[in-house]
Design a protein around this motif. Structure first.
Motif, PDB file in Angstrom:
ATOM      1  N   PHE A  41      40.769   6.192   5.657  1.00 25.56           N
ATOM      2  CA  PHE A  41      39.926   7.242   6.227  1.00 25.56           C
ATOM      3  C   PHE A  41      40.579   8.606   6.065  1.00 25.56           C
ATOM      4  CE2 PHE A  41      38.282  10.103   9.423  1.00 25.56           C
ATOM      5  CZ  PHE A  41      36.916   9.948   9.244  1.00 25.56           C
ATOM      6  N   HIS A  42      41.880   8.718   6.355  1.00 23.56           N
ATOM      7  CA  HIS A  42      42.551  10.006   6.247  1.00 23.56           C
ATOM      8  C   HIS A  42      42.524  10.547   4.822  1.00 23.56           C
ATOM      9  CE1 HIS A  42      43.939   9.212  10.304  1.00 23.56           C
ATOM     10  NE2 HIS A  42      44.471  10.422  10.349  1.00 23.56           N
ATOM     11  N   GLU A  43      42.434   9.659   3.858  1.00 21.83           N
ATOM     12  CA  GLU A  43      42.363  10.079   2.463  1.00 21.83           C
ATOM     13  C   GLU A  43      41.107  10.913   2.203  1.00 21.83           C
ATOM     14  OE1 GLU A  43      43.555   7.811  -1.583  1.00 21.83           O
ATOM     15  OE2 GLU A  43      41.797   7.002  -0.550  1.00 21.83           O
ATOM     16  N   ARG A  44      40.053  10.688   2.975  1.00 19.75           N
ATOM     17  CA  ARG A  44      38.808  11.433   2.798  1.00 19.75           C
ATOM     18  C   ARG A  44      38.895  12.852   3.344  1.00 19.75           C
ATOM     19  NH1 ARG A  44      34.438   7.976   5.792  1.00 19.75           N
ATOM     20  NH2 ARG A  44      33.157   9.781   5.215  1.00 19.75           N
ATOM     21  N   MET A  45      39.799  13.111   4.287  1.00 16.46           N
ATOM     22  CA  MET A  45      39.801  14.384   4.992  1.00 16.46           C
ATOM     23  C   MET A  45      40.215  15.589   4.156  1.00 16.46           C
ATOM     24  SD  MET A  45      38.392  13.637   7.705  1.00 16.46           S
ATOM     25  CE  MET A  45      38.537  15.264   8.453  1.00 16.46           C
ATOM     26  N   PRO A  46      41.261  15.511   3.311  1.00 10.47           N
ATOM     27  CA  PRO A  46      41.600  16.704   2.514  1.00 10.47           C
ATOM     28  C   PRO A  46      40.437  17.182   1.651  1.00 10.47           C
ATOM     29  CG  PRO A  46      43.391  15.127   2.453  1.00 10.47           C
ATOM     30  CD  PRO A  46      42.236  14.429   3.107  1.00 10.47           C
ATOM     31  N   ASN A  47      39.683  16.240   1.083  1.00  7.26           N
ATOM     32  CA  ASN A  47      38.536  16.624   0.263  1.00  7.26           C
ATOM     33  C   ASN A  47      37.458  17.278   1.108  1.00  7.26           C
ATOM     34  OD1 ASN A  47      36.890  16.517  -2.271  1.00  7.26           O
ATOM     35  ND2 ASN A  47      35.620  15.196  -1.004  1.00  7.26           N
ATOM     36  N   ALA A  48      37.262  16.755   2.339  1.00  5.29           N
ATOM     37  CA  ALA A  48      36.264  17.339   3.222  1.00  5.29           C
ATOM     38  C   ALA A  48      36.637  18.759   3.606  1.00  5.29           C
ATOM     39  CB  ALA A  48      36.104  16.467   4.465  1.00  5.29           C
ATOM     40  N   ARG A  49      37.925  19.001   3.850  1.00  2.00           N
ATOM     41  CA  ARG A  49      38.368  20.350   4.180  1.00  2.00           C
ATOM     42  C   ARG A  49      38.172  21.291   2.991  1.00  2.00           C
ATOM     43  NH1 ARG A  49      41.464  20.650   9.307  1.00  2.00           N
ATOM     44  NH2 ARG A  49      41.253  18.556  10.126  1.00  2.00           N
ATOM     45  N   ALA A  50      38.503  20.794   1.794  1.00  7.72           N
ATOM     46  CA  ALA A  50      38.436  21.636   0.599  1.00  7.72           C
ATOM     47  C   ALA A  50      37.004  22.028   0.267  1.00  7.72           C
ATOM     48  CB  ALA A  50      39.074  20.922  -0.584  1.00  7.72           C
ATOM     49  N   THR A  51      36.050  21.152   0.552  1.00 14.10           N
ATOM     50  CA  THR A  51      34.650  21.423   0.223  1.00 14.10           C
ATOM     51  C   THR A  51      33.899  22.092   1.366  1.00 14.10           C
ATOM     52  OG1 THR A  51      34.026  19.186   0.944  1.00 14.10           O
ATOM     53  CG2 THR A  51      34.550  19.488  -1.387  1.00 14.10           C
ATOM     54  N   GLY A  52      34.577  22.287   2.499  1.00 12.00           N
ATOM     55  CA  GLY A  52      33.943  22.959   3.613  1.00 12.00           C
ATOM     56  C   GLY A  52      33.033  22.082   4.441  1.00 12.00           C
ATOM     57  N   THR A  53      33.107  20.760   4.268  1.00  9.32           N
ATOM     58  CA  THR A  53      32.237  19.872   5.038  1.00  9.32           C
ATOM     59  C   THR A  53      32.871  19.443   6.348  1.00  9.32           C
ATOM     60  OG1 THR A  53      33.106  17.947   3.852  1.00  9.32           O
ATOM     61  CG2 THR A  53      31.126  18.987   2.975  1.00  9.32           C
TER      62      THR A  53
END
Length: 246
Positions: free
Chosen positions: A110-122
Motif C-alpha cells: 500500500f505504501h508503494e502507491r503513496m509516492p505516486n499519489a503525491r506526485a500526481t496531486g491525488t
C-alpha cells in the motif's frame, strides 16, 4: 426506499473504502471458535458506520478483510487486488502484527502507491489510518513504523492504554469502544476523501518485500521518511515510505 434498493443512477463501487490489515491469531484449540472473532466484530462495526457516513450505494464494499486463513487457491490474487484498489489502509497494531511477514508485505504494497499519489496531486494527506488493537510500546515498532502517529479516539483514555481489544472485551469500557470505533470510521472517511490514492496495478504478493525487516536487509527503493517525533505516537500522519530503509 427499501434497504435492498440501489440509489437511482448509481452502480456499486468495487473500490473498498478501507483495507483492514491484521495479524491472524493462531488457533489454540482445533475445536474452538474463530480466534479472530473480535477482529471481525470490529470490521463489521466499521463497515456499518462507513455506510451510514457516506453515500456508498448498496452492493459497494465498505471495507476488505482477509476473513479466511491464508490458504486456498486465489487468496493472494484477491489480497493484491484489494490492496491495489482500496482508498485507505488500516493497520491493526499489535505485537503480533509487526512480527508478521504477511502484514509487512501488505504495509509495503500500500505504501508503494503513496509516492505516486503525491506526485500526481491525488493525495493531500496520509491515506494510512492506524488503529491500536493491543498497546505497542514505541521501542517495539520496526523502523518503518516509528514515524506513525496514533490519535487518541476515546475520551476516557482506555484506547491508548488497552487498545481496541481491551475496550471490546471489558463490558465497563463498552462506551469507549463505541466512541473509538465511530471516531476511527470518521477518520477513514476523511482520509478517503482527502488522500485516497487512485487504484494501482496489483503486484505479486509473494515477491513483495517485508516492510518490517530491519534496515539494510530489504531493497532501497524509496526515500527515508522525515525523522520520527520523540514523543509517543499520537496524531494522523503515517508517512509514505514502505520500508523505512535508511
Amino acid at each position: 426506499m427499501g434497504t435492498g434498493e440501489r440509489v437511482e443512477g448509481r452502480v456499486p463501487d468495487h473500490q473498498p473504502y478501507f483495507f483492514l490489515s491484521y495479524a491472524h491469531t493462531p488457533q489454540r484449540d482445533p475445536a474452538g471458535g474463530d480466534p479472530d472473532h473480535w477482529v471481525r466484530v470490529l470490521f463489521n462495526d466499521l463497515c456499518g458506520h462507513i455506510m451510514a457516513l457516506t453515500d456508498l450505494p448498496a452492493g459497494s464494499p465498505a471495507g476488505f478483510m482477509d476473513r479466511e486463513m491464508r490458504s486456498g487457491e486465489g487468496w493472494t490474487e484477491r489480497l493484491s487486488e484489494n490492496l491495489a484498489a482500496c482508498r485507505v489502509f488500516v493497520p491493526l497494531f499489535s505485537p503480533r502484527y509487526f512480527s508478521s511477514e504477511m502484514c509487512g508485505r501488505e504495509w509495503y504494497a500500500f505504501h508503494e502507491r503513496m509516492p505516486n499519489a503525491r506526485a500526481t496531486g491525488t493525495a493531500t494527506a496520509s491515506a494510512v489510518v492506524p488503529a491500536l488493537w493491543r498497546r505497542v510500546d514505541r521501542h517495539e515498532l520496526p523502523d518503518s513504523a516509528r514515524h506513525v502517529r496514533i490519535e487518541d479516539l476515546s475520551s476516557g483514555g482506555g484506547y491508548l492504554s488497552s487498545g481496541i481489544y481491551g475496550l471490546i472485551k471489558l463490558s465497563r469500557l463498552r462506551g469507549e469502544y463505541d466512541e473509538t470505533v465511530f471516531g476511527l470510521a470518521e477518520r477513514i472517511v476523511r482520509a478517503a476523501r482527502d488522500s485516497g490514492p487512485a487504484p494501482g496495478r496489483p503486484r505479486d504478493h509473494e515477491s513483495t518485500p517485508n516492510a518490517f525487516e530491519p534496515r539494510g536487509t530489504g531493497p532501497r527503493r524509496f526515500p527515508r521518511p522525515r525523522p520520527a517525533d520523540p514523543c509517543p505516537p499520537s496524531g494522523p500522519d503515517a508517512g509514505d515510505d514502505p520500508g523505512g530503509e535508511a
